[in-house]
Design an enzyme around this catalytic site. Sequence first.
Site, PDB file in Angstrom:
ATOM      1  N   ARG A  22      21.265 -70.240 -40.048  1.00  0.00           N
ATOM      2  CA  ARG A  22      21.119 -69.209 -41.089  1.00  0.00           C
ATOM      3  C   ARG A  22      20.565 -67.904 -40.517  1.00  0.00           C
ATOM      4  O   ARG A  22      21.059 -66.823 -40.838  1.00  0.00           O
ATOM      5  CB  ARG A  22      20.237 -69.717 -42.228  1.00  0.00           C
ATOM      6  N   ASN A  40      21.620 -73.275 -46.765  1.00  0.00           N
ATOM      7  CA  ASN A  40      21.966 -74.659 -46.453  1.00  0.00           C
ATOM      8  C   ASN A  40      22.444 -75.315 -47.735  1.00  0.00           C
ATOM      9  O   ASN A  40      21.910 -75.053 -48.813  1.00  0.00           O
ATOM     10  CB  ASN A  40      20.746 -75.421 -45.936  1.00  0.00           C
TER      11      ASN A  40
END
Length: 94
Positions: A22, A40
């Site tokens: 990320r 996520n």
Amino acid sequence: MAENFQAVEVRVRGRVQGVSYRVWTRDQAERLGLTGWVRNDDDGSVVVMIAGPGTALSTMIDRCWHGPPGASVSAVETRLAAIEEKPTAFRITR
């Protein structure tokens, strides 16, 4: 640039959680001048919504196949995203 603005949702599968995917995605998107978010997902994938010029989007989608060191990407699925407002930044949501 406004006429070239597009948004896509990208789902990245493989070993992509727990490897800073990320943070890497946010950094890459910001370098390309893209906006949107990354998170996520409960199924172990990472979902990215990216918005901006089509050429930058294509570059970002290609980069999603590589990811940060430690990632092992097995699939990158894309689909057009319908958004009501242009995001103003790129953020990590969860």
